[in-house]
Design a protein around this motif. Sequence first.
Motif, PDB file in Angstrom:
ATOM      1  N   PHE A  66      38.400  63.813  34.225  1.00  0.00           N
ATOM      2  CA  PHE A  66      39.342  63.861  33.112  1.00  0.00           C
ATOM      3  C   PHE A  66      38.951  65.009  32.183  1.00  0.00           C
ATOM      4  O   PHE A  66      37.858  65.556  32.293  1.00  0.00           O
ATOM      5  CB  PHE A  66      39.359  62.525  32.343  1.00  0.00           C
ATOM      6  CG  PHE A  66      38.071  62.233  31.606  1.00  0.00           C
ATOM      7  CD1 PHE A  66      36.971  61.729  32.287  1.00  0.00           C
ATOM      8  CD2 PHE A  66      37.965  62.467  30.242  1.00  0.00           C
ATOM      9  CE1 PHE A  66      35.781  61.470  31.604  1.00  0.00           C
ATOM     10  CE2 PHE A  66      36.775  62.196  29.556  1.00  0.00           C
ATOM     11  CZ  PHE A  66      35.687  61.700  30.245  1.00  0.00           C
ATOM     12  N   LEU A  67      39.881  65.376  31.286  1.00  0.00           N
ATOM     13  CA  LEU A  67      39.586  66.425  30.319  1.00  0.00           C
ATOM     14  C   LEU A  67      39.219  65.784  28.992  1.00  0.00           C
ATOM     15  O   LEU A  67      39.927  64.900  28.516  1.00  0.00           O
ATOM     16  CB  LEU A  67      40.815  67.336  30.124  1.00  0.00           C
ATOM     17  CG  LEU A  67      41.272  68.115  31.360  1.00  0.00           C
ATOM     18  CD1 LEU A  67      42.506  68.945  31.017  1.00  0.00           C
ATOM     19  CD2 LEU A  67      40.162  69.027  31.875  1.00  0.00           C
ATOM     20  N   CYS A  68      38.106  66.242  28.420  1.00  0.00           N
ATOM     21  CA  CYS A  68      37.697  65.712  27.122  1.00  0.00           C
ATOM     22  C   CYS A  68      38.781  66.040  26.105  1.00  0.00           C
ATOM     23  O   CYS A  68      39.222  67.186  26.001  1.00  0.00           O
ATOM     24  CB  CYS A  68      36.367  66.337  26.701  1.00  0.00           C
ATOM     25  SG  CYS A  68      35.903  65.917  25.009  1.00  0.00           S
ATOM     26  N   GLN A  69      39.215  65.032  25.335  1.00  0.00           N
ATOM     27  CA  GLN A  69      40.320  65.257  24.402  1.00  0.00           C
ATOM     28  C   GLN A  69      39.898  66.111  23.202  1.00  0.00           C
ATOM     29  O   GLN A  69      40.734  66.651  22.498  1.00  0.00           O
ATOM     30  CB  GLN A  69      40.910  63.932  23.922  1.00  0.00           C
ATOM     31  CG  GLN A  69      40.005  63.144  22.972  1.00  0.00           C
ATOM     32  CD  GLN A  69      40.717  61.937  22.367  1.00  0.00           C
ATOM     33  OE1 GLN A  69      41.705  61.452  22.910  1.00  0.00           O
ATOM     34  NE2 GLN A  69      40.204  61.462  21.242  1.00  0.00           N
ATOM     35  N   ASP A  70      38.598  66.238  22.982  1.00  0.00           N
ATOM     36  CA  ASP A  70      38.134  67.029  21.841  1.00  0.00           C
ATOM     37  C   ASP A  70      37.810  68.469  22.201  1.00  0.00           C
ATOM     38  O   ASP A  70      38.212  69.390  21.520  1.00  0.00           O
ATOM     39  CB  ASP A  70      36.903  66.367  21.204  1.00  0.00           C
ATOM     40  CG  ASP A  70      37.275  65.089  20.457  1.00  0.00           C
ATOM     41  OD1 ASP A  70      38.479  64.757  20.411  1.00  0.00           O
ATOM     42  OD2 ASP A  70      36.372  64.424  19.920  1.00  0.00           O
TER      43      ASP A  70
END
Length: 125
Positions: A66-70
Amino acid sequence: MTRRKSKKEAEAATRFREQRIEKLMRLGWIKDASEIPASAIPVDPDLVSFGSEWSPHPVFFRDQTFLCQDCGAVCVWAAADQCWYYETTKAPSCKVAVRCRECRRIERDRIREARRRAGHDPEGT
Ligand SMILES: [Zn+2]
């Protein structure tokens, strides 16, 4: 992580996996052991608390990218971590990993600092 497992550990891991697969089949979550990939951890139906809103719910945990949202970094949410999260902490199914390890630490510190400023510091400093 590359440490070789002893024979005993390997046998325990196999038994752990087989018991979970048996339970999944007995409860009708899966029809056949082949539905669980070799790299995945079978779910223990007695331990998870997947809500009915997560349907169809997973029958195994597998490493997820997944891609880190930050910070946008590409991260892996390890199957073992998901297993711990849903089975040990009883996290609701709507909760998934959204931040990388470093951003989680920053977020935790930010919340702790905000609590402290609001006068909720458990240490009373
Ligand atoms: Zn991040």
